[in-house]
Structure formats: C-alpha cells, structure tokens
Design a protein around this motif. Structure first.
Motif, mmCIF file in Angstrom:
data_model
loop_
_atom_site.group_PDB
_atom_site.id
_atom_site.type_symbol
_atom_site.label_atom_id
_atom_site.label_comp_id
_atom_site.label_asym_id
_atom_site.label_seq_id
_atom_site.Cartn_x
_atom_site.Cartn_y
_atom_site.Cartn_z
ATOM 1 N N ASP A 1 51.820 57.945 53.650
ATOM 2 C CA ASP A 1 51.732 57.721 52.255
ATOM 3 C C ASP A 1 50.920 56.739 52.055
ATOM 4 O O ASP A 1 50.458 55.878 52.667
ATOM 5 N N LEU A 2 50.326 56.639 50.689
ATOM 6 C CA LEU A 2 49.478 55.543 50.227
ATOM 7 C C LEU A 2 50.301 54.473 49.808
ATOM 8 O O LEU A 2 51.528 54.461 49.293
ATOM 9 N N ASP A 3 49.931 53.289 50.132
ATOM 10 C CA ASP A 3 50.418 51.997 49.820
ATOM 11 C C ASP A 3 49.414 50.926 49.212
ATOM 12 O O ASP A 3 48.139 51.197 49.344
ATOM 13 N N LEU A 4 49.775 49.797 48.639
ATOM 14 C CA LEU A 4 48.629 49.095 47.869
ATOM 15 C C LEU A 4 48.253 47.992 49.043
ATOM 16 O O LEU A 4 48.921 47.555 49.733
ATOM 17 N N TYR A 5 46.969 47.690 48.651
ATOM 18 C CA TYR A 5 46.244 46.536 49.617
ATOM 19 C C TYR A 5 45.409 45.760 48.627
ATOM 20 O O TYR A 5 45.131 46.120 47.461
ATOM 21 N N VAL A 6 45.420 44.439 49.130
ATOM 22 C CA VAL A 6 44.625 43.475 48.295
ATOM 23 C C VAL A 6 43.517 42.976 49.306
ATOM 24 O O VAL A 6 43.796 43.060 50.480
ATOM 25 N N ALA A 7 42.208 43.114 49.036
ATOM 26 C CA ALA A 7 41.049 42.660 49.917
ATOM 27 C C ALA A 7 40.306 41.679 48.992
ATOM 28 O O ALA A 7 39.944 41.777 47.892
ATOM 29 N N THR A 8 39.780 40.694 49.683
ATOM 30 C CA THR A 8 38.876 39.528 49.105
ATOM 31 C C THR A 8 37.610 39.414 50.118
ATOM 32 O O THR A 8 37.812 39.322 51.329
ATOM 33 N N PRO A 9 36.524 39.561 49.614
ATOM 34 C CA PRO A 9 35.377 39.130 50.531
ATOM 35 C C PRO A 9 35.223 37.900 51.003
ATOM 36 O O PRO A 9 35.421 36.729 50.226
ATOM 37 N N ASP A 10 34.885 37.589 52.359
ATOM 38 C CA ASP A 10 34.811 36.393 52.819
ATOM 39 C C ASP A 10 33.182 35.957 52.697
ATOM 40 O O ASP A 10 32.398 36.767 52.056
ATOM 41 N N ALA A 11 32.609 34.923 53.053
ATOM 42 C CA ALA A 11 31.442 34.383 52.860
ATOM 43 C C ALA A 11 30.425 35.371 53.451
ATOM 44 O O ALA A 11 29.112 35.554 52.798
ATOM 45 N N SER A 12 30.776 36.085 54.238
ATOM 46 C CA SER A 12 29.616 37.157 54.612
ATOM 47 C C SER A 12 29.637 38.465 54.105
ATOM 48 O O SER A 12 29.068 39.307 54.478
ATOM 49 N N GLY A 13 30.822 38.756 53.213
ATOM 50 C CA GLY A 13 30.861 39.933 52.574
ATOM 51 C C GLY A 13 31.793 40.956 53.045
ATOM 52 O O GLY A 13 32.033 42.178 52.704
ATOM 53 N N PHE A 14 32.420 40.398 54.359
ATOM 54 C CA PHE A 14 33.370 40.947 54.881
ATOM 55 C C PHE A 14 34.689 41.126 54.579
ATOM 56 O O PHE A 14 34.953 40.147 53.793
ATOM 57 N N PHE A 15 35.299 42.480 54.315
ATOM 58 C CA PHE A 15 36.671 42.520 53.646
ATOM 59 C C PHE A 15 37.732 42.590 54.588
ATOM 60 O O PHE A 15 37.724 43.333 55.441
ATOM 61 N N VAL A 16 39.022 41.828 54.319
ATOM 62 C CA VAL A 16 39.895 42.073 55.496
ATOM 63 C C VAL A 16 41.289 42.466 54.546
ATOM 64 O O VAL A 16 41.861 41.455 53.826
ATOM 65 N N PRO A 17 41.592 43.734 54.382
ATOM 66 C CA PRO A 17 42.732 44.113 53.472
ATOM 67 C C PRO A 17 44.214 43.683 53.972
ATOM 68 O O PRO A 17 44.383 43.745 55.162
ATOM 69 N N GLU A 18 44.950 43.303 53.010
ATOM 70 C CA GLU A 18 46.225 43.029 53.522
ATOM 71 C C GLU A 18 47.357 43.849 52.793
ATOM 72 O O GLU A 18 46.936 44.030 51.400
ATOM 73 N N PHE B 1 31.453 49.991 50.062
ATOM 74 C CA PHE B 1 31.849 48.656 50.167
ATOM 75 C C PHE B 1 31.607 48.037 51.590
ATOM 76 O O PHE B 1 31.347 48.891 52.561
ATOM 77 N N ALA B 2 31.052 46.859 51.785
ATOM 78 C CA ALA B 2 31.165 46.314 53.009
ATOM 79 C C ALA B 2 32.369 46.469 54.049
ATOM 80 O O ALA B 2 33.118 47.019 53.544
ATOM 81 N N PRO B 3 31.705 46.451 55.325
ATOM 82 C CA PRO B 3 32.782 46.503 56.241
ATOM 83 C C PRO B 3 34.017 46.107 56.237
ATOM 84 O O PRO B 3 34.140 45.059 55.645
ATOM 85 N N GLY B 4 35.283 46.818 56.646
ATOM 86 C CA GLY B 4 36.459 46.287 56.490
ATOM 87 C C GLY B 4 37.254 46.750 55.366
ATOM 88 O O GLY B 4 38.523 46.983 55.764
ATOM 89 N N VAL C 1 40.842 42.582 40.779
ATOM 90 C CA VAL C 1 41.614 41.662 40.231
ATOM 91 C C VAL C 1 40.821 40.692 39.254
ATOM 92 O O VAL C 1 40.095 39.993 39.532
ATOM 93 N N PRO C 2 41.239 40.448 37.980
ATOM 94 C CA PRO C 2 40.686 39.617 37.001
ATOM 95 C C PRO C 2 40.515 38.092 37.415
ATOM 96 O O PRO C 2 41.326 37.607 38.017
ATOM 97 N N GLY C 3 39.066 37.854 37.226
ATOM 98 C CA GLY C 3 38.720 36.449 37.391
ATOM 99 C C GLY C 3 38.776 36.140 38.957
ATOM 100 O O GLY C 3 38.508 34.873 39.261
ATOM 101 N N THR C 4 38.535 37.100 39.689
ATOM 102 C CA THR C 4 38.302 37.126 41.254
ATOM 103 C C THR C 4 37.367 37.912 41.617
ATOM 104 O O THR C 4 36.857 38.930 40.908
ATOM 105 N N ARG C 5 36.928 37.740 42.899
ATOM 106 C CA ARG C 5 36.387 38.788 43.918
ATOM 107 C C ARG C 5 37.264 39.631 44.357
ATOM 108 O O ARG C 5 36.614 40.625 45.277
ATOM 109 N N SER C 6 38.593 39.679 44.321
ATOM 110 C CA SER C 6 39.530 40.472 44.926
ATOM 111 C C SER C 6 39.560 41.797 44.409
ATOM 112 O O SER C 6 39.270 42.137 43.364
ATOM 113 N N LEU C 7 39.994 42.576 45.048
ATOM 114 C CA LEU C 7 40.352 44.178 44.638
ATOM 115 C C LEU C 7 41.674 44.669 45.383
ATOM 116 O O LEU C 7 41.956 44.549 46.398
#
Length: 175
Positions: free
Chosen positions: A88-105, A56-59, A72-78
């Motif tokens: 430990d493992l935690d859950l994150y969500v990331a959505t690509p911006d216009a350049s394809g860069f992801f910023v996980p939250e 996947f793209a940087p970030g 995430v159904p109906g979106t470009r988010s993951l």
C-alpha cells in the motif's frame, strides 16, 4: 480560460499529481529515465515557460511507485506517497543533503496498514492534510489532518465534517 496541453512536458507515458513548488512544477510519471514505475519529476517554471522535465536526484525515486508530491512550505523538503516498503502507499518525507541526495523517511506516525496518499500542506509546514482508507473513517477514502510540533506528528484526525461513505480524496486549499 482556454486550457491547453503542456506539450513540452507531456509524453506518451502517464503524468499525474501535478503541484507547483519552489519555482518548478512537480509531478509523477512512469516515463523512461526514472528509477522504477511511477517516479517524481520536476520541470523549472519561470515567466510562463517550463524547462525540461528531470527526475529527482538519486535516493528519492525507487523501483516502487512514488507519487503525490507535496513541497513542505518554507523548506527544501518534500512529502510524497510511495509503496516502497509495503504493497500500500505510505507517506514519506525527504530532504536533500548538500550533494542533492535524498534519503526518504517514512512518516510512521501518520501511516497505517491501509493507504495514505495525496498529501498537501495548509500553508505552513505544521499542518498536513491527506487521504486514507484506514479503519475508523466514514468509508472508502477519507480526509485526515495531522499537526507537527517539536518535530513530531500528532495522530491523524479525520475531517468528520467533510467525510462521507464515499471517497474524499485530493485535498487542496483555496487561496
């Protein structure tokens, strides 16, 4: 059916947690070319054929583990699991911006001091199932459900009818 290896995608490294989404097979792997240990990859899929696996793209990927992708159904988010902030493992969500860069939250409303992993959606973007070994469950890993309304997540609720003293993991819905 006659199971066959996906020879075009398999590597000498580990490949795990496969899921289809947005015309691609998404998965985690520790193959060379990623950013860290386990990273998230995708391989385009069309007319029964897989394209080349690409990280996947940087970030999105980090020096830590990223695994268990859930589109995430109906979106470009993951939504995915990572140990980028804690051991430990935690859950994150990331959505690509216009350049394809992801910023996980981090999905702080869903995460606990224990592990959260193996997220999956129930067909719409408002109902998320996942496995956790957090306190208050029936024992070991249990399945939880959280609902999203007005951009915020409800407190995770254990699926008491399904959870036992043993591990329940990898929720998935039959269609």
């Amino acid at each position: 059916a006659d199971p066959r290896p996906l020879t075009g995608l398999n590597s000498p490294s580990d490949e795990l947690a496969p899921v289809f989404g947005a015309g691609s097979l998404l998965f985690a792997s520790d193959r060379p070319g990623g950013a860290g240990r386990l990273d998230l990859w995708f391989a385009p899929y069309s007319q029964g054929e897989f394209g080349r696996a690409t990280a996947f793209a940087p970030g999105l990927n980090s020096a830590a583990d990223e695994t268990d992708p859930a589109p995430v159904p109906g979106t470009r988010s993951l939504v995915f699991a990572s140990d980028r902030a804690r051991a430990d493992l935690d859950l994150y969500v990331a959505t690509p911006d216009a350049s394809g860069f992801f910023v996980p939250e981090a999905l702080d409303a869903l995460n606990s001091p224990q592990e959260e992993r193996e997220p999956t959606f129930s067909g719409d973007p408002r109902s998320l199932l996942f496995a956790s070994d957090r306190a208050g469950g029936a024992g070991a890993f249990d399945l939880y459900r959280a609902l999203c309304f007005d951009g915020g997540w409800s407190a995770p609720t254990p699926l008491r009818e399904l959870n036992t003293a043993y591990s329940e993991r990898g929720p998935g819905l039959a269609v």
